[in-house]
Design an enzyme around this catalytic site. Sequence first.
Site, PDB file in Angstrom:
ATOM      1  N   HIS A 136      -7.696   1.182 -39.767  1.00 42.64           N
ATOM      2  CA  HIS A 136      -8.295   0.012 -39.862  1.00 42.64           C
ATOM      3  C   HIS A 136      -9.188  -0.313 -38.832  1.00 42.64           C
ATOM      4  CE1 HIS A 136      -8.242  -4.668 -40.341  1.00 42.64           C
ATOM      5  NE2 HIS A 136      -7.597  -4.331 -41.422  1.00 42.64           N
TER       6      HIS A 136
ATOM      7  N   ASP B   6      -1.998  -1.860 -47.095  1.00 38.73           N
ATOM      8  CA  ASP B   6      -2.172  -1.234 -48.418  1.00 38.73           C
ATOM      9  C   ASP B   6      -1.149  -0.039 -48.668  1.00 38.73           C
ATOM     10  OD1 ASP B   6      -3.623  -3.286 -49.381  1.00 38.73           O
ATOM     11  OD2 ASP B   6      -5.536  -2.445 -48.411  1.00 38.73           O
TER      12      ASP B   6
HETATM   13  N1  CMC Z   1      -7.846   9.269 -42.561  1.00 39.01           N
HETATM   14  C1  CMC Z   1      -8.232  10.053 -41.666  1.00 39.01           C
HETATM   15  N2  CMC Z   1      -9.080  10.147 -40.665  1.00 39.01           N
HETATM   16  C2  CMC Z   1      -9.581   8.851 -40.483  1.00 39.01           C
HETATM   17  C3  CMC Z   1      -8.990   7.761 -41.457  1.00 39.01           C
HETATM   18  C4  CMC Z   1      -8.194   8.083 -42.477  1.00 39.01           C
HETATM   19  N3  CMC Z   1      -7.750   7.041 -43.213  1.00 39.01           N
HETATM   20  N4  CMC Z   1      -9.494   6.548 -41.123  1.00 39.01           N
HETATM   21  C5  CMC Z   1     -10.175   6.788 -39.910  1.00 39.01           C
HETATM   22  N5  CMC Z   1     -10.324   8.318 -39.622  1.00 39.01           N
HETATM   23  C6  CMC Z   1     -10.967   8.877 -38.633  1.00 39.01           C
HETATM   24  C7  CMC Z   1     -12.593   9.121 -38.704  1.00 39.01           C
HETATM   25  O1  CMC Z   1     -12.636  10.517 -39.481  1.00 39.01           O
HETATM   26  C8  CMC Z   1     -12.914   9.095 -37.338  1.00 39.01           C
HETATM   27  O2  CMC Z   1     -12.534  10.399 -36.916  1.00 39.01           O
HETATM   28  P1  CMC Z   1     -13.712  10.848 -35.642  1.00 39.01           P
HETATM   29  O3  CMC Z   1     -13.669   9.832 -34.464  1.00 39.01           O
HETATM   30  O4  CMC Z   1     -13.409  12.372 -35.372  1.00 39.01           O
HETATM   31  O5  CMC Z   1     -15.261  10.772 -36.240  1.00 39.01           O
HETATM   32  C9  CMC Z   1     -12.258   7.970 -36.494  1.00 39.01           C
HETATM   33  O6  CMC Z   1     -10.671   8.169 -37.308  1.00 39.01           O
HETATM   34  C10 CMC Z   1     -12.524   6.440 -36.535  1.00 39.01           C
HETATM   35  O7  CMC Z   1     -13.112   6.313 -38.035  1.00 39.01           O
HETATM   36  P2  CMC Z   1     -13.895   5.445 -38.600  1.00 39.01           P
HETATM   37  O8  CMC Z   1     -14.211   5.280 -39.824  1.00 39.01           O
HETATM   38  O9  CMC Z   1     -14.875   5.160 -37.353  1.00 39.01           O
HETATM   39  O10 CMC Z   1     -13.157   3.791 -38.374  1.00 39.01           O
HETATM   40  P3  CMC Z   1     -13.699   2.560 -38.892  1.00 39.01           P
HETATM   41  O11 CMC Z   1     -12.993   1.545 -37.876  1.00 39.01           O
HETATM   42  O12 CMC Z   1     -14.909   2.579 -39.129  1.00 39.01           O
HETATM   43  O13 CMC Z   1     -12.907   2.605 -40.267  1.00 39.01           O
HETATM   44  C11 CMC Z   1     -11.457   2.317 -42.152  1.00 39.01           C
HETATM   45  C12 CMC Z   1     -11.633   1.849 -40.791  1.00 39.01           C
HETATM   46  C13 CMC Z   1     -10.374   1.261 -42.401  1.00 39.01           C
HETATM   47  C14 CMC Z   1     -12.548   2.117 -43.041  1.00 39.01           C
HETATM   48  C15 CMC Z   1     -10.899   3.543 -42.135  1.00 39.01           C
HETATM   49  O14 CMC Z   1      -9.697   3.973 -41.169  1.00 39.01           O
HETATM   50  C16 CMC Z   1     -10.747   4.036 -43.502  1.00 39.01           C
HETATM   51  O15 CMC Z   1     -11.486   4.552 -44.156  1.00 39.01           O
HETATM   52  N6  CMC Z   1      -9.139   4.125 -44.239  1.00 39.01           N
HETATM   53  C17 CMC Z   1      -8.698   4.533 -45.353  1.00 39.01           C
HETATM   54  C18 CMC Z   1      -8.953   3.224 -46.352  1.00 39.01           C
HETATM   55  C19 CMC Z   1      -8.215   2.354 -46.017  1.00 39.01           C
HETATM   56  O16 CMC Z   1      -6.870   2.325 -46.172  1.00 39.01           O
HETATM   57  N7  CMC Z   1      -8.669   0.788 -46.005  1.00 39.01           N
HETATM   58  C20 CMC Z   1      -7.833  -0.168 -45.881  1.00 39.01           C
HETATM   59  C21 CMC Z   1      -8.117  -1.193 -44.662  1.00 39.01           C
HETATM   60  S1  CMC Z   1      -6.631  -2.358 -44.728  1.00 39.01           S
HETATM   61  C22 CMC Z   1      -7.201  -3.753 -46.043  1.00 39.01           C
HETATM   62  C23 CMC Z   1      -8.347  -4.425 -45.818  1.00 39.01           C
HETATM   63  O17 CMC Z   1      -8.262  -5.154 -44.784  1.00 39.01           O
HETATM   64  O18 CMC Z   1      -9.129  -4.393 -46.499  1.00 39.01           O
END
Ligand code: CMC
Length: 427
Positions: A306, A363
Amino acid sequence: MTDKKVTLTLQNNASVELDVMQGTLGQDVVDVRTLGNHGLFTFDPGFTSTASCESKITFIDGDEGILLHRGFPISELATHSNYLEVCYILLNGEAPTQAQFEEFRTTVTRHTMIHEQITRLFHGFRRDSHPMAVMCGVTGALAAFYHDSLDVNIERHREIAAFRLLSKMPTMAAMCYKYSIGQPFVYPRNDLSYAGNFLHMMFATPCEEYKVNPVLERAMDRILILHADHEQNASTSTVRTAGSSGANPFACIAAGIASLWGPAHGGANEATLRMLEEISTVEHIPEFVKRAKDKNDSFRLMGFGHRVYKNYDPRATVMRDTCHEVLNELGMKDDLLEVAMELEHIALNDPYFIERKLYPNVDFYSGIILKAMGIPSSMFTVIFAMARTVGWIAHWKEMHDEGMKIARPRQLYTGYTERPFTSALKK
Ligand code: CMC
């Protein structure tokens, strides 16, 4: 404002003093509004370090796993309140008295029907349309039917529009489902609760009586409470941005629905279920975890991570308990739940996920609950949109009530510098 200041030293050794703002909770915020006077802008794509507004509605401490609506912890609301009471709290700032609640509930239930002409609108869509596409279109189209609540400068108009949206969302969401399976639309029943009425409109048919199961009704109510608001997330910021131009509320909420649809946001519950189905058995989990960790593979564990929570999502804890309650009630042993539990266990003990603070989010479990209720995965995000409508409206109203400025971010331009134009087209 606090006494604290931040001093920025510019290249010519001149310095700019910036005020530091302090909220009631959370980090201090540097007020950069005067930077433009010095020929500078800040650069923060994705708003990871930018507060886009002041708000009194919801507070999240992502490190501690805290979520408060108007100061009330989400776990207490999910356990001791109901969705409509939470709506009242989000919209009005205080918990209602019994009399205030009755009046609020009566107003919401009196607006549940939609203009009959809108039912025809549904028939313009293909039966196999994604229900989020239909929700987006039909919600935006409400502006064509309710002309008496479109003047955003009139408080009474804003109030009527807010009630209309809150009341009609479940009706339209259930109609999306009924249309997709070719069944007749079911009209709302005002003697049922908000969640109970939604289940009724989803599953009743004219052929036989449908009795709302109280355990499923409570679970649906919890799902709605847990998705009601989440401060300045992508869809809420979209609603604020759309509303900042003075756009009508139905158009603004349609914009929120569009933003919510993305798989990184509200689409994650549908994507989580698809992923669990793809994994299908506990033996396949290591292979998927390996892919999630592989930088050259775009696959991510859906339902994990998240932007704000770097701890267990407090909503996921409630959702997990509700998931067990529903499966027990229905006497179901769900293979996907087994896969989900094992995946959660493996991920929570894996250094990759620990180091990046990737925990299950709301989720991760909601999809399993909705599936057990007999709701197809294409409807998951629609239900999220229905629940989040109150949050969007609360933020939209707050923005109008507090006075607003059109949202107009700046950019760091990296394109061509000026160059002469020569057309290659035949004259
Ligand atoms: N699986 C594997 N690796 C992950 C995941 C995941 N679900 N989420 C983040 N990472 C890794 C990412 O590759 C990165 O690694 P590194 O630092 O080595 O490059 C690190 O964790 C940070 O990721 P980020 O993309 O910079 O983090 P963010 O804060 O921009 O993204 C997120 C948050 C929710 C978009 C992301 O965690 C994600 O895509 N999760 C899966 C989709 C999901 O479940 N979304 C629902 C969010 S809750 C409902 C809502 O509020 O809408």
